[in-house]
Design a protein around this motif. Sequence first.
Motif, short mmCIF file in Angstrom:
data_model
loop_
_atom_site.label_atom_id
_atom_site.label_comp_id
_atom_site.label_asym_id
_atom_site.label_seq_id
_atom_site.Cartn_x
_atom_site.Cartn_y
_atom_site.Cartn_z
N LEU A 50 0.85 -1.19 0.00
CA LEU A 50 0.00 0.00 0.00
C LEU A 50 0.88 1.24 0.00
CD1 LEU A 50 -2.75 -0.72 2.72
CD2 LEU A 50 -3.09 -0.66 0.24
N VAL A 51 0.36 2.34 -0.55
CA VAL A 51 1.00 3.65 -0.45
C VAL A 51 -0.04 4.60 0.11
CG1 VAL A 51 2.14 5.54 -1.66
CG2 VAL A 51 2.52 3.18 -2.41
N LEU A 52 0.23 5.17 1.28
CA LEU A 52 -0.70 6.05 1.98
C LEU A 52 -0.16 7.47 1.94
CD1 LEU A 52 -1.15 3.78 5.15
CD2 LEU A 52 -2.44 3.68 3.00
N ILE A 53 -0.96 8.41 1.45
CA ILE A 53 -0.56 9.82 1.39
C ILE A 53 -1.50 10.59 2.32
CG2 ILE A 53 -0.08 11.79 -0.11
CD1 ILE A 53 0.04 9.86 -2.46
N THR A 54 -0.96 11.03 3.46
CA THR A 54 -1.81 11.49 4.55
C THR A 54 -1.97 13.02 4.57
OG1 THR A 54 0.11 11.31 6.01
CG2 THR A 54 -1.45 9.50 6.02
N ALA A 73 -1.56 1.18 15.55
CA ALA A 73 -0.93 2.48 15.32
C ALA A 73 -1.88 3.39 14.55
CB ALA A 73 0.38 2.33 14.56
N TYR A 74 -1.74 4.69 14.80
CA TYR A 74 -2.42 5.71 14.02
C TYR A 74 -1.34 6.53 13.32
CZ TYR A 74 -4.76 10.12 12.89
OH TYR A 74 -5.22 11.23 12.25
N LEU A 75 -1.38 6.58 11.98
CA LEU A 75 -0.39 7.26 11.17
C LEU A 75 -0.96 8.60 10.72
CD1 LEU A 75 0.59 4.22 8.89
CD2 LEU A 75 1.51 4.81 11.14
N SER A 77 -4.86 2.78 11.53
CA SER A 77 -5.65 3.86 10.96
C SER A 77 -4.72 4.95 10.46
CB SER A 77 -6.62 4.43 11.99
OG SER A 77 -7.51 5.34 11.39
N PHE A 78 -5.18 5.71 9.48
CA PHE A 78 -4.37 6.82 8.97
C PHE A 78 -5.25 8.01 8.63
CE2 PHE A 78 -5.47 4.13 5.39
CZ PHE A 78 -5.77 5.01 4.34
N GLY A 79 -4.75 9.19 8.89
CA GLY A 79 -5.45 10.44 8.63
C GLY A 79 -4.44 11.56 8.58
N HIS A 80 -4.91 12.79 8.53
CA HIS A 80 -3.99 13.92 8.42
C HIS A 80 -3.60 14.50 9.77
CE1 HIS A 80 -1.91 17.37 6.81
NE2 HIS A 80 -2.73 18.20 7.46
N PHE A 81 -4.57 14.69 10.66
CA PHE A 81 -4.34 15.47 11.87
C PHE A 81 -3.88 14.59 13.04
CE2 PHE A 81 -7.61 17.65 9.43
CZ PHE A 81 -7.10 18.94 9.35
N LEU A 97 -5.82 -4.57 8.63
CA LEU A 97 -6.90 -3.65 8.31
C LEU A 97 -6.41 -2.21 8.42
CD1 LEU A 97 -9.86 -2.93 7.73
CD2 LEU A 97 -10.32 -3.21 10.20
N PHE A 98 -6.47 -1.48 7.32
CA PHE A 98 -6.10 -0.07 7.28
C PHE A 98 -7.37 0.76 7.06
CE2 PHE A 98 -2.32 -2.36 6.15
CZ PHE A 98 -1.27 -1.63 6.68
N VAL A 99 -7.62 1.72 7.95
CA VAL A 99 -8.80 2.57 7.85
C VAL A 99 -8.34 4.02 7.75
CG1 VAL A 99 -10.92 3.35 8.96
CG2 VAL A 99 -10.23 0.95 9.14
N GLY A 100 -8.61 4.64 6.61
CA GLY A 100 -8.28 6.05 6.41
C GLY A 100 -9.53 6.92 6.45
#
Length: 739
Positions: A85-89, A259-261, A230-234, A181-184
């Motif tokens: 995966l590639v995640l851009i947050t 983890a939260y990224l 999980s991943f998000g911006h803030f 499981l990745f949740v954005g």
Amino acid sequence: MGILQVMILFSLCCCCFFFTPSSTAASIEDDHQNGRQVIDVKGGPEDVVWVVQLSDLHFSVHNPERARDFKDLVGPSLSFINPSLVLITGDLTDGKSKDLLTMKQDEAEWVEYEKVMQDVFEKSGLDKDIFYDVRGNHDAFGVPTIGGLFDFFSKHSINAQLGRSGQVNSVTVQTAIRKLLFVGFDSTMSVGLRRPTNLFGHPTDELLAKIDSELSQWNSEPTKPVTKISFGHFPLSFSAASDSGKTLRDIFLKHSLSAYLCGHLHTSFGKNLKRHHYSSDNLLTSSKFFQLNAHKILSESSGNCSNGASAIKEFWEWEMGDWRKSRAMRILSIDRGFLSFVDIDYKLGGKKTIILPTFPLDSRYMVKMSSAGPYKCKSIDRSAYSTIRTLVFSSSPIVSVVVRIYDSRPGNLNVVLEASMNKHDGGTLSRGDLYVAPWNFEAFEDPSPDRYWLQVEATDIAGRSTLTELRPFSVNGLTAKLSWTWKEFVVMGCQLDALYYPILWSFYFCTFSILIIPKLMLAFSKKHYGYRNFIAKKSLINGIAWVFKEFYAVPLLWFGIVLYLFYLLLCPWLLGEVFTDGGEMAFMTFKGWVVKFNKVGKLDFIGVPDIMVVALPHLFFVVLPTILVTGALAVERGMYREHFLSLSGKKEDDHIEENNGSRSRISDSCWNGKSSTCIDKRWIRNIVLVASLAIFWKHFKSCRVLVKAYGMNPFLHFPVYSLMMPILLTYAIYKTRTV
């Protein structure tokens, strides 16, 4: 078709089968309607998955090198990293004017982002479906409605192009052994204000319910262990609570997230922007407002071996550096459920080899601090500890990998283990290179979590050597200390949305206490407080009473300051343009911006606590210094008046008549040495005047930022805010110039 053509076609098919990156060989199932995707990862190494995170790209028409470097460096690197995966947050574009003061959307930046990402897909050879991008606050500057004319994220982002239109999207990467499981999610405010009052994430109750649902999707299928990320911006310190008081932290703790990224903060605040969260009934009230250290200290019960011991709910929050200035990329690996990461710096150019040790874990970032419990209770899987493991990504063939373990107990680092690592057999469909070395892990048990340090060196076929940074480890599951600087503590350790109103009301309580209570006491007191009384009988009460008496003696000054403080509580501060098109005006109070009325005709406030970046600096760096400086000017005038009277021999009641002539005589006596002090030269006043200039400059800069940010005229749109403090300060300077 001839035999030669058939052989060539067969050869091409074989090459595609064996050398195409795993994402294309993997089975991908999409359910865009529900925002869910499942990727079946095939090939070795078994039960090892790695993903790439990028954040805060800030592609800008004024800084084209950001997009150019991204295109030149990221695509080739992804081709040999080959992530699942590639995640851009977030913060995909910059949305700033050249002078950095006006923030609104520019479609040219979004077109550039779309073109660059297409180039990355082609150079990396990765499937577009494995890329996920989320919206950051810069991507929402001046966007009045999601899906509207100026919402370019919904047109040019990867998620939009792939039909991922929801605020929450999840993807499950599953191996034969485990589900990952990745949740954005997108938690930007629904009405995108311009900066500076667009700084926080605003998860709603509806959004939190969706995240909760996505994190629960595999709970009813216990056939495979599930690692949740999980991943998000803030960061959570920059995420407000919902209307019901729920937070992202509550949801993450409920599911014991690994983890939260996130991104948002860049590296300007520090590189230790990591925070451990854990739930306990014994948490102090202060924990809701701040956390002093990156690690939450677990109680002794965390190591309880009884079957009835409750499981600890905890997770790590890992903010990463930005691409904007730091040119940072992160690789996160999940090796048999253990999380590790490495941050890569591309400021000096591309990398030929990247090394990511996956076991033993870095003791500073143990995903589960409670892992000390299973080790203590002898409930671990010993086979999981039997080898040192590391992933090596390289554009050239690797000829040797060596691991070294250092003992720091003597006071310096001594090598206690050096071993060659062998490439793990990943089969014909190997997705990457995992190197392992057997070791006696029990020999490295120690009560200190940072006694032993690990380093890996890889050498490629061209003789180029690459070394990892030294990292401490603890096979016992103990956690090494991770300290914050004061800047890191402010941005990661303080729950800013929870602190806004306590700080605001504390300011008002203290200020009104200083301005009103002494005035009432002096009004009813029959004692005479003055400089002479204070000199004759020095005490704290006499000194405070004298200071406030002098302050209250300046006509209209006290009344003006009190009136202004009430104005800030009761009236709008600003009236400005908050959207990209600049058409609709809104006004700001200490409760937030008002763009429109709600359905019942009441004011609908948005942008809280974002407006704290305007409100609190104004109160603490303009209003409060003005009160102190005007008070200092009044006190200095009182001291000068007493000095004047003592040298002139006049009484306080009749000193005014000969003020001008006496001042020149006193000045002469100072120069002739007849005065023991030179108060008449008013050096204290000159110092205070310099402080006044600093306040004027600070206030001017703040007003200039607001004028540019919201298209305002200071005389029309915020005259009281912009002019009241300078007028009061000028008035105090004028009234205290003479005795």
